[in-house]
Design an enzyme around this catalytic site. Sequence first.
Site, PDB file in Angstrom:
ATOM      1  CG  ASP A 205      47.844  31.561  45.220  1.00 57.81           C
ATOM      2  OD1 ASP A 205      46.644  31.837  45.507  1.00 57.81           O
ATOM      3  OD2 ASP A 205      48.023  30.566  44.574  1.00 57.81           O
ATOM      4  CB  VAL A 206      43.926  35.549  45.919  1.00 57.20           C
ATOM      5  CG1 VAL A 206      44.564  36.816  45.189  1.00 57.20           C
ATOM      6  CG2 VAL A 206      43.538  34.763  44.907  1.00 57.20           C
TER       7      VAL A 206
ATOM      8  CG  ASN B 254      42.356  41.313  37.371  1.00 55.48           C
ATOM      9  OD1 ASN B 254      41.328  41.411  36.298  1.00 55.48           O
ATOM     10  ND2 ASN B 254      43.254  40.502  37.159  1.00 55.48           N
TER      11      ASN B 254
ATOM     12  CE1 TYR C 202      35.621  33.691  35.130  1.00 54.49           C
ATOM     13  CE2 TYR C 202      33.469  33.881  33.650  1.00 54.49           C
ATOM     14  CZ  TYR C 202      34.797  34.592  34.321  1.00 54.49           C
ATOM     15  OH  TYR C 202      35.337  35.742  34.075  1.00 54.49           O
TER      16      TYR C 202
ATOM     17  CE  LYS D  27      34.759  36.281  37.593  1.00 57.40           C
ATOM     18  NZ  LYS D  27      35.804  37.164  37.964  1.00 57.40           N
TER      19      LYS D  27
ATOM     20  CB  THR E  53      42.809  38.266  28.500  1.00 58.67           C
ATOM     21  OG1 THR E  53      41.667  37.496  28.545  1.00 58.67           O
ATOM     22  CG2 THR E  53      42.282  39.842  28.508  1.00 58.67           C
TER      23      THR E  53
END
Length: 250
Positions: A63-64, A84, A150, A154, A185
């Site tokens: 898990d990042v 990603n 988000y 970003k 996706t």
Amino acid sequence: MRTPDLSGRRAFVTGGNRGIGLAAVRALAEAGAAVTFTVRSPAAAAEAQDALGGARAEPVLCDVTDAEALARALAPGFDILVNNAGIIGPIAPLADADPDAWAQNIAINLVGAFRAIRLALPAMLARGGGTVVNLSSGAAHRPMEGWSAYCSGKAGLAMLTRCVAEEYAARGIRAFGFAPGVVDTDMQGAIRASGINPVSRLPRDTLRPPEEPGRAIAFLCTPAADPWAGGEVDIRTPAFREAVGLPALP
């Protein structure tokens, strides 16, 4: 489509078990790179390996947001890092967004990418260079209703890309912020289900296949992409699509 040559290169992709991540893993492996990609469960690893067939790619449980697990995964050293892994939620107006979920978005989309870059840089610098591709978005540059976490994450990632280029381009590190466009996706499925903002109302048949950004990511890992290094590149840009070998958009 043209297939780049990444023979002898080692690539690391976060969140590589589905969607754009899986497409990038496949494209990098087809180009000759030895690919390691993160997954969050054994079931996800098995599903990804089935989808990849005999591709030269290996999953690693990570898990990042787990700094120690990420350090172990990146310890072998890589020539290519593709950040990603990311989430869209919470999708809600600011006043209704859960603060913990908001912070978790930033932890994955921005802090996780920072940690991965920081861990990957020493081996890249020791080899004389490397490539970092951060998955960006149009949301990095304009606010979208219900997407405050988000958009903020970003936007921060876009600046992080520029910081990497500012500090390390002279030492051979090629950094790209890559906006993949609106792609079919699971994340887009969650966006459609929310019904918030115009993106949720895009017909599914107008979305692009994940294979296109996957191929574009592999292209970014080659010297042919040098003109776009150091900033943001959008897959919808005609000159970029032509360079990758993607068909012109309608």
